[in-house]
Design a protein around this motif. Structure first.
Motif, mmCIF file in Angstrom:
data_model
loop_
_atom_site.group_PDB
_atom_site.id
_atom_site.type_symbol
_atom_site.label_atom_id
_atom_site.label_comp_id
_atom_site.label_asym_id
_atom_site.label_seq_id
_atom_site.Cartn_x
_atom_site.Cartn_y
_atom_site.Cartn_z
ATOM 1 N N PRO A 220 3.241 3.770 -19.640
ATOM 2 C CA PRO A 220 2.984 5.167 -19.095
ATOM 3 C C PRO A 220 2.118 5.446 -17.895
ATOM 4 N N LEU A 221 1.323 4.323 -17.860
ATOM 5 C CA LEU A 221 0.829 4.495 -16.275
ATOM 6 C C LEU A 221 1.949 4.193 -14.892
ATOM 7 N N HIS A 222 2.788 4.146 -16.158
ATOM 8 C CA HIS A 222 3.885 3.403 -14.799
ATOM 9 C C HIS A 222 5.623 4.293 -15.007
ATOM 10 N N ALA A 225 5.443 7.585 -17.711
ATOM 11 C CA ALA A 225 4.561 8.499 -16.623
ATOM 12 C C ALA A 225 5.759 9.815 -17.360
ATOM 13 N N ARG A 255 -6.348 11.112 -18.286
ATOM 14 C CA ARG A 255 -5.130 11.771 -16.804
ATOM 15 C C ARG A 255 -4.778 12.825 -16.966
ATOM 16 N N ILE A 256 -3.918 13.256 -16.062
ATOM 17 C CA ILE A 256 -2.944 14.391 -15.696
ATOM 18 C C ILE A 256 -1.662 13.644 -15.886
ATOM 19 N N GLY A 258 2.311 12.344 -14.067
ATOM 20 C CA GLY A 258 2.563 12.629 -12.738
ATOM 21 C C GLY A 258 2.088 12.859 -11.748
ATOM 22 N N PHE A 259 0.962 13.072 -11.555
ATOM 23 C CA PHE A 259 -0.080 13.457 -10.972
ATOM 24 C C PHE A 259 -1.007 11.818 -10.125
ATOM 25 N N ARG A 262 -2.020 4.495 -6.667
ATOM 26 C CA ARG A 262 -2.785 3.854 -5.739
ATOM 27 C C ARG A 262 -2.940 4.398 -4.529
ATOM 28 N N LEU A 305 -7.851 18.347 -8.241
ATOM 29 C CA LEU A 305 -8.290 17.441 -7.702
ATOM 30 C C LEU A 305 -7.649 16.507 -6.563
ATOM 31 N N LYS A 308 -9.774 14.233 -4.193
ATOM 32 C CA LYS A 308 -9.383 13.113 -4.594
ATOM 33 C C LYS A 308 -8.138 12.072 -3.884
ATOM 34 N N VAL A 310 -5.192 13.430 -5.438
ATOM 35 C CA VAL A 310 -4.905 13.252 -6.564
ATOM 36 C C VAL A 310 -3.919 14.324 -6.190
ATOM 37 N N ASN A 313 3.140 12.653 -8.172
ATOM 38 C CA ASN A 313 4.051 11.834 -7.818
ATOM 39 C C ASN A 313 5.421 12.350 -8.157
ATOM 40 N N VAL A 314 5.862 10.625 -7.541
ATOM 41 C CA VAL A 314 7.518 10.442 -8.071
ATOM 42 C C VAL A 314 8.041 11.356 -9.786
ATOM 43 N N ASP A 315 7.229 10.642 -10.826
ATOM 44 C CA ASP A 315 7.713 10.937 -11.721
ATOM 45 C C ASP A 315 6.892 12.894 -12.681
ATOM 46 N N PHE A 336 15.221 5.008 -14.803
ATOM 47 C CA PHE A 336 14.181 4.263 -13.600
ATOM 48 C C PHE A 336 14.667 3.151 -13.027
HETATM 49 N N1 CMC Z 1 -5.061 12.628 -13.678
HETATM 50 C C1 CMC Z 1 -6.769 13.129 -12.966
HETATM 51 N N2 CMC Z 1 -6.934 12.181 -12.101
HETATM 52 C C2 CMC Z 1 -6.686 10.998 -11.696
HETATM 53 C C3 CMC Z 1 -5.436 11.307 -12.199
HETATM 54 C C4 CMC Z 1 -5.089 11.624 -13.221
HETATM 55 N N3 CMC Z 1 -3.262 11.367 -13.314
HETATM 56 N N4 CMC Z 1 -4.849 9.952 -11.166
HETATM 57 C C5 CMC Z 1 -6.172 9.569 -10.596
HETATM 58 N N5 CMC Z 1 -7.149 10.449 -10.864
HETATM 59 C C6 CMC Z 1 -8.820 10.417 -10.300
HETATM 60 C C7 CMC Z 1 -9.487 9.550 -11.471
HETATM 61 O O1 CMC Z 1 -10.017 10.036 -12.660
HETATM 62 C C8 CMC Z 1 -10.192 8.826 -10.456
HETATM 63 O O2 CMC Z 1 -11.664 9.758 -10.025
HETATM 64 P P1 CMC Z 1 -12.961 9.730 -10.200
HETATM 65 O O3 CMC Z 1 -12.812 8.236 -8.937
HETATM 66 O O4 CMC Z 1 -14.041 10.450 -10.280
HETATM 67 O O5 CMC Z 1 -13.281 8.061 -11.008
HETATM 68 C C9 CMC Z 1 -10.090 8.679 -8.701
HETATM 69 O O6 CMC Z 1 -8.752 10.296 -8.790
HETATM 70 C C10 CMC Z 1 -8.741 7.543 -8.190
HETATM 71 O O7 CMC Z 1 -7.859 7.139 -9.569
HETATM 72 P P2 CMC Z 1 -7.939 5.536 -9.897
HETATM 73 O O8 CMC Z 1 -8.107 5.399 -11.237
HETATM 74 O O9 CMC Z 1 -8.965 5.103 -8.924
HETATM 75 O O10 CMC Z 1 -6.824 5.679 -9.632
HETATM 76 P P3 CMC Z 1 -5.191 3.897 -10.046
HETATM 77 O O11 CMC Z 1 -5.130 3.762 -8.069
HETATM 78 O O12 CMC Z 1 -6.695 3.296 -10.306
HETATM 79 O O13 CMC Z 1 -4.401 4.914 -10.746
HETATM 80 C C11 CMC Z 1 -2.542 6.090 -11.209
HETATM 81 C C12 CMC Z 1 -2.951 5.175 -10.934
HETATM 82 C C13 CMC Z 1 -1.268 6.307 -11.025
HETATM 83 C C14 CMC Z 1 -2.295 5.091 -12.504
HETATM 84 C C15 CMC Z 1 -3.249 7.134 -11.915
HETATM 85 O O14 CMC Z 1 -3.118 7.823 -11.116
HETATM 86 C C16 CMC Z 1 -2.604 7.830 -12.916
HETATM 87 O O15 CMC Z 1 -2.954 7.001 -14.324
HETATM 88 N N6 CMC Z 1 -1.044 8.610 -12.660
HETATM 89 C C17 CMC Z 1 -1.210 8.997 -14.344
HETATM 90 C C18 CMC Z 1 0.214 8.395 -14.511
HETATM 91 C C19 CMC Z 1 1.147 8.664 -13.677
HETATM 92 O O16 CMC Z 1 1.867 10.015 -13.267
HETATM 93 N N7 CMC Z 1 1.844 7.343 -12.950
HETATM 94 C C20 CMC Z 1 3.273 7.289 -12.261
HETATM 95 C C21 CMC Z 1 2.549 6.862 -11.469
HETATM 96 S S1 CMC Z 1 3.775 6.835 -10.089
HETATM 97 C C22 CMC Z 1 5.132 6.183 -10.238
HETATM 98 C C23 CMC Z 1 5.174 4.403 -11.125
HETATM 99 O O17 CMC Z 1 4.824 3.953 -10.957
HETATM 100 O O18 CMC Z 1 6.076 4.447 -12.179
#
Ligand code: CMC
Length: 394
Positions: A220-222, A225, A255-256, A258-259, A262, A305, A308, A310, A313-315, A336
């Motif tokens: 779900p993180l990739h 999502a 986590r929300i 689709g938002f 990295r 957000l 930060k 946020v 994203n593509v999803d 995908f």
């Molecule tokens: N909802 C709420 N807050 C968020 C989100 C989100 N979706 N994404 C990032 N943040 C916040 C996070 O809490 C952090 O805040 P703080 O610095 O206060 O702790 C800050 O933004 C930086 O986030 P991070 O955890 O350092 O980001 P990361 O690069 O480790 O994670 C991510 C990237 C895609 C896993 C994450 O944004 C996420 O879990 N998103 C939701 C799942 C999602 O939509 N995934 C699809 C990714 S894009 C396509 C793909 O790869 O398939």
């Protein structure tokens, strides 16, 4: 060698050198082999883009015709693969079915002749040709129907929608689906591509490379999502409930879906294109009940957000497009995978060109020089919390 600090998730640490794709996360730029994603979405097709990614340049008309012909010719599945799929539980996730099928292909073709260009070409063609057929076949079989045979007169995208929905798709729907595949085809060193590269670096066969990448994409993180986004929109239920939902997520630090990304700290350029595609579909086939909720959510998350970085994203919008195309929610991630197979194979081929096995290091945090305690002398209590392990349910 310089000793680097530990960075969780390897953030910012280059894992390879690559000439396949380029992302500028501050400016919202994505290029495949130097060509902007907007141009490819508008002017190219998925198969032409796959050729570009894998072979390094746009094909001549003759090369493209040959490539498309080969893919059409290899679309069918061996009956043994279909028989194997019949044994899969219909409640199983289609990503697990796809991973098993991709690995099973290796049983038929894994010669591991990685220095033979013909073997590489065959593997690329077989995987790109058969993955859509596998996804569509599993969908029909789990409903208790026979899979629909691929049709040679249809394009790659139209044929998939035809095999899935058992009727020829509207030309606009087929074109939009083809663009979706182009948009998802490649994205530098994301988790599944990294997984593909690590597997490739052991010089195993390309079917194992793709199978490992499918398993990684499923989370779900990739790639997973995209289906979570639809469940989330469903759960929110109405535009008025969007802001309380966002407040609650922020308060709980959840986590929300689709938002966030990295690399992108602005709206993902693919999300911008997908949103326009969704609107084109709504104009022709009617509005989606979740679109207004999605728009309000984008606005609320940006306000809350955006500082930060946020943003969608593509999803975020892809699910709304897929719903209009008649694709079931749990097939979003397999779709995908159909597209991303092009990127995985491009990285597999690039990895083989200058291979060195991936073998990073670690920072050990456990104890050292412990004495072995014989079984009879160990305490009955299993762990620090005093919990015994629960027996596995059969
Ligand atoms: N909802 C709420 N807050 C968020 C989100 C989100 N979706 N994404 C990032 N943040 C916040 C996070 O809490 C952090 O805040 P703080 O610095 O206060 O702790 C800050 O933004 C930086 O986030 P991070 O955890 O350092 O980001 P990361 O690069 O480790 O994670 C991510 C990237 C895609 C896993 C994450 O944004 C996420 O879990 N998103 C939701 C799942 C999602 O939509 N995934 C699809 C990714 S894009 C396509 C793909 O790869 O398939």
């Amino acid at each position: 060698m310089t000793v680097c600090e530990y960075r969780p998730g390897l953030e910012g640490i280059p894992a390879t050198q690559s000439s396949i794709s380029y992302v500028d996360g501050q400016q919202g730029v994505l290029e495949y082999r130097g060509i902007g994603i907007e141009q490819l979405a508008e002017k190219s097709t998925f198969l032409e883009t796959a050729y570009l990614l894998i072979w390094g340049g746009l094909p001549t008309p003759q090369e493209l015709e040959g490539f498309e012909y080969e893919i059409r010719y290899h679309r069918r599945l061996k009956y043994r693969i279909r028989d194997m799929m019949k044994c899969f539980p219909e409640s199983g996730h289609p990503m697990d079915a796809l991973q098993a099928c991709a690995a099973a292909l290796g049983l038929f073709y894994s010669k591991r002749a990685l220095d033979d260009p013909a073997y590489i070409q065959d593997a690329v063609v077989r995987l790109l040709a058969k993955i859509p057929t596998m996804v569509a076949a599993f969908q029909l079989m789990r409903k208790g129907n026979d899979p629909v045979q691929p049709r040679d007169d249809l394009s790659y995208a139209a044929n998939f929608l035809y095999m899935l929905n058992e009727r020829e798709p509207d030309p606009l729907a087929a074109r939009i689906f083809d663009i979706c595949l182009t948009l998802h085809a490649e994205h530098t060193i994301n988790a599944s591509t990294f997984s593909a590269m690590v597997t490739a670096s052991t010089l195993t066969d390309p079917y194992a490379v793709v199978a490992s990448a499918v398993g990684t994409l499923a989370g779900p993180l990739h790639g997973g999502a995209n289906e979570e986004v639809i469940f989330m929109l469903q759960q929110i239920g109405s535009v008025e409930k969007v802001r309380p939902f966002v407040e609650d997520c922020v308060a709980r630090k959840s986590r929300i879906m689709g938002f966030g990304h990295r690399v992108y700290k602005v709206k993902d350029p693919r999300a911008t294109i997908l949103q326009k595609l969704a609107e084109q579909l709504f104009e022709k086939f009617g509005q989606d009940e979740y679109y207004e909720i999605a728009l309000e959510l984008e606005q609320a998350v940006s306000e809350k957000l955006g500082h930060k970085g946020v943003f969608p994203n593509v999803d975020f919008y892809s699910g709304l497009v897929y719903r209009k195309l008649g694709i079931p929610v749990d097939l979003f991630t397999p779709v995908f995978a159909i597209a991303r197979a092009a990127g995985w194979l491009a990285h597999w081929k690039e990895q083989l060109g200058e291979n060195r096995i991936f073998r990073p290091t670690q920072i050990y945090t456990g104890p050292r020089n412990q004495s072995y305690v014989t079984l009879s002398q160990r305490p009955q209590i299993w762990d620090k919390n005093g919990q015994s392990p629960q027996p596995l349910t059969p």
